[in-house]
Enzyme design. Structure first.
Site, PDB file in Angstrom:
ATOM      1  N   LEU A 156       0.830  -1.208   0.000  1.00 35.83           N
ATOM      2  CA  LEU A 156       0.000   0.000   0.000  1.00 35.83           C
ATOM      3  C   LEU A 156       0.861   1.253   0.000  1.00 35.83           C
ATOM      4  O   LEU A 156       1.760   1.396   0.820  1.00 35.83           O
ATOM      5  CB  LEU A 156      -0.879  -0.027   1.263  1.00 35.83           C
ATOM      6  CG  LEU A 156      -1.771   1.190   1.472  1.00 35.83           C
ATOM      7  CD1 LEU A 156      -2.835   1.286   0.411  1.00 35.83           C
ATOM      8  CD2 LEU A 156      -2.382   1.149   2.863  1.00 35.83           C
ATOM      9  N   ASP A 157       0.560   2.180  -0.890  1.00 34.38           N
ATOM     10  CA  ASP A 157       1.221   3.482  -0.935  1.00 34.38           C
ATOM     11  C   ASP A 157       2.737   3.360  -1.142  1.00 34.38           C
ATOM     12  O   ASP A 157       3.490   4.266  -0.780  1.00 34.38           O
ATOM     13  CB  ASP A 157       0.952   4.295   0.340  1.00 34.38           C
ATOM     14  CG  ASP A 157      -0.526   4.517   0.579  1.00 34.38           C
ATOM     15  OD1 ASP A 157      -1.298   4.425  -0.387  1.00 34.38           O
ATOM     16  OD2 ASP A 157      -0.899   4.781   1.727  1.00 34.38           O
TER      17      ASP A 157
END
Lengths: 279, 279, 279, 279
Positions: free
Chosen positions: B223-224
């Site tokens: 994520l991210d």
């Protein structure tokens, strides 16, 4: 004691109705002229106000009158508008120090640099050009506590109001920091809170960021975690190596540090928890 | 197959002497005209080159000739210069989607939006103004896998080349992401790697930053954490609440996402590990 | 003469098919390694190319071979990668000069400052800190021509490759400028072409602009009209007086000048009419 | 008339001692709560103050009391905090209009768009998507005065408080402008005062600037000369053609216009001569 310089009145505390009115009433009845007034109420209901004024007045009676008018819990400080006395701590890098020395030499720093302290003697020639005492206090062969003790002994000579960490690359102990509450300003070479700790430009390169930055902040007990005073950034691209980013970043670092110091030295920065309120 | 449109030749692989020479020699002998050429060699010795050219040629024989001339290990892609087909995923916020719809409506996106998919039906009225299919696929009452399965079935209709997460506020599984390698672009509402995860503006407010930002990046399993394509920032001060930052940040988010998509859709972005090379 | 340093090959002229191929072919057959290559074709069909390469070669035969391969009309320059020799001209303001002196002192300027020339002696103490010759050549009691004649006599001692006007506040005659074609770099304290001429910050204040800037450019016969190398800006608001703008602007000026010089001294700037091409 | 909404009190006039005190005293004695207060004194001694407050009060008696307390020459305005009514004028370009329509559709504009007026019918389909009246008033076959007369007749229907020129590419006559004093906001596609008049991106390209910009300003009798409300910029380089600059510039234009309108519609902008004071 009657004084007639420009002064700065700093107030903070819980917000209640009429605070601006109460303060300006006292100033008006002392025939003082408000040059600039700025205030802020935080979402949690904390009031901050900075009032720059001029006129002739008796400081004790003015403060007494303000205290009797304002509600309990409002902190009051009354500062004459004048330069601060500072000591600068550095390690090996010259760019922030050089910037401060030039500004000092041409009276653009709002501060007098009383001395420079370093754990290396690399920057001694630069400092000596500007006729400022340089204290080389090596950390080698010393525990962290011994080293800080030696620095503190030197600081005792100068009694600075602020310490400026102009790329001082050692972590300060909580004990040392606690002796200068909200009086130590550091420049960190990243856009905090990205890339805390060592080698931020290396981290930035590895992460492939398209913008780098620098952050001037107060130092508290947690490394790179104190209230942020000023930040700025610069675009980079994939062609920048970590070394290129470090080079480009220097220009940002020195300007951001100078801008933050300008705010701090003109009594424009309040601390609210971990946030800096700049009025 | 003889073609005569503008084409883009994309190459990457280990750097060796003469790569530019070898490529331009083949193009020259095919009487093709280089419109724009850009290349980059990474510090670790990886070569990237993007060559935009025009002229009439046989694609198969051109690629064969390039492959026989270039050393082993160089990846070659030959793309006609044309719009990409995309599907946009959203949740509730309209600002990025609205920006993309307007650009699409006026032929400024370098892409055709085949459909919009959302786990809420809030943005259906906006999408319907532009005559684009809107698929409301609620996640309620479904496991993450079931929800993604439903989305995938819808995507099968459109066979998009890229998925654009225009404020799609759900984490995608590794399994889903693996079906679109380097083909999912997300906009994250912070200056990554600062403030990963939820509520970045709330985090930014709490930390007291003086600059907020947005980051467009490819999505990979973490994520991210995917390669950053574009970032931009905006100054804020202590007067900005977290909500104010979110409002101000929207302008940055939508412009950064559009700029990143422009780069991706014009075949200007290479992936190198976790870094995006933009030529 | 066989040389083995890094070199920079600069080419410009009318665009024709195969130019990159022809150049890289010659370099390849001389067993030279292209470190970085960048080129540009202007809308009017002018080709510019900068090739940084390394390897051992004979400069005369390399240039001859390139000339015989390339079409007529292509200008070729072959520069070893090395520092430039410069003289800095100043008047009274220290900020740009101080910046250049610090960079020079720490070997970050890509140039050797041979001397500083000024029409006032105000900055002599600053220059003397850095052990660089300072020539005070007052303009008082002299015609413009006599004053420039005196400067030229001093410059003859140093034979600088570039003159840097680091806030030199006098207009140079066409005759003077013509002796240093594309070799004089000036910093102008506005975002050109806004606010040409005197007192740009006063003009900016009167106009009520919300952003101020600075421009580094080559000097040609028309004041403030030469090719722009670099620009940068800074936000201001109605609270900034003209004097405040001047103070804030200094930080922009000195950084922009340094960045422009870095580009010029690394042979990255071509001139095309009144535009600077930065490769 | 007793009201209890949030209100904004706007004052300006010659500075004298005690103005803040006098105003806050009246508000305090009416038991009103100051939410935000900001003031400014210009170098020429003009005082500006914007006070946002809440509480229940009688507007007539509050204004009377303020007028009797404050010195002659102070202008007072008391506005309820509410949306403004506007009409948008456009020509052919959609980017600024589209931005305003989206913000309006999602209640982010602090204004109601009553109608869109254009001298072309190109943007009618866009406007109709949002259910707003579109008035196509061609200028063809009309004198400038006849055309403006036709527009004025249409405006009479709506009685807008502000006109927004969202890339309306015709010069307005002094007569027209005089009917909306400080109530017309224009977006100009350059960093004013650089490149006034037609084709600013073409001018910017010819001049070889490295930064382009956009300016939102009030319209007065002189073209592109009214008080500047907001400006922003974007870096470009020699690779940007005039058309590229125009494309890139659109993103700046629409965001700057929106930001300026946000300031104007929240009663934060004072006019002082040709300068805009933003409190």
């Amino acid at each position: 004691m009657t004084v007639s310089d420009k002064h700065i009145l700093l107030m903070d505390g819980p917000d209640t109705k009429g605070l601006i009115y109460h303060v300006t009433a006292v100033l008006y009845h002392h025939d003082l002229n408000v040059i600039h007034n700025d205030e802020y109420v935080s979402p949690s209901g904390q009031f901050f106000m900075r009032t720059e004024f001029e006129g002739t007045f008796d400081a004790v009676s003015l403060l007494n009158e303000l205290r009797s008018t304002l509600p309990e819990g409002i902190t009051l400080r009354l500062n004459p508008k004048r330069k601060k006395n500072i000591v600068v701590l550095v390690t090996k890098e010259h760019h922030c120090l050089g910037e401060l020395l030039l500004r000092y030499a041409f009276d653009e720093l709002d501060a007098d640099i009383l001395a420079v302290v370093s754990n290396y003697n690399i920057l001694q020639p630069l400092v000596s050009k500007f006729g400022i005492p340089f204290h080389y206090i090596s950390h080698e062969g010393k525990t962290r506590e011994e080293h800080e003790e030696a620095i503190l002994r030197t600081l005792t000579i100068y009694e600075p109001e602020y310490l400026v960490l102009a790329k001082y690359m050692r972590v300060l102990t909580a004990s040392f920091v606690s002796q200068f509450p909200n009086r130590i300003v550091n420049i960190h070479h990243s856009f905090l809170p990205a890339f805390v700790g060592a080698n931020p430009y290396r981290q930035a390169y590895e992460r492939g960021v398209k913008i780098i930055g620098a952050t001037a902040h107060f130092v508290n007990n947690d490394l790179d975690e104190g209230p942020i005073i000023a930040q700025n950034v610069k675009e980079v691209d994939h062609r920048h190596t970590a070394a290129d980013m470090a080079t480009e970043g220097k220009d940002v670092e020195k300007i951001v540090l100078s801008q933050a110091l300008k705010l701090v030295f003109s009594d424009r920065v309040f601390i609210s928890g971990n946030r800096a309120i700049v009025l």
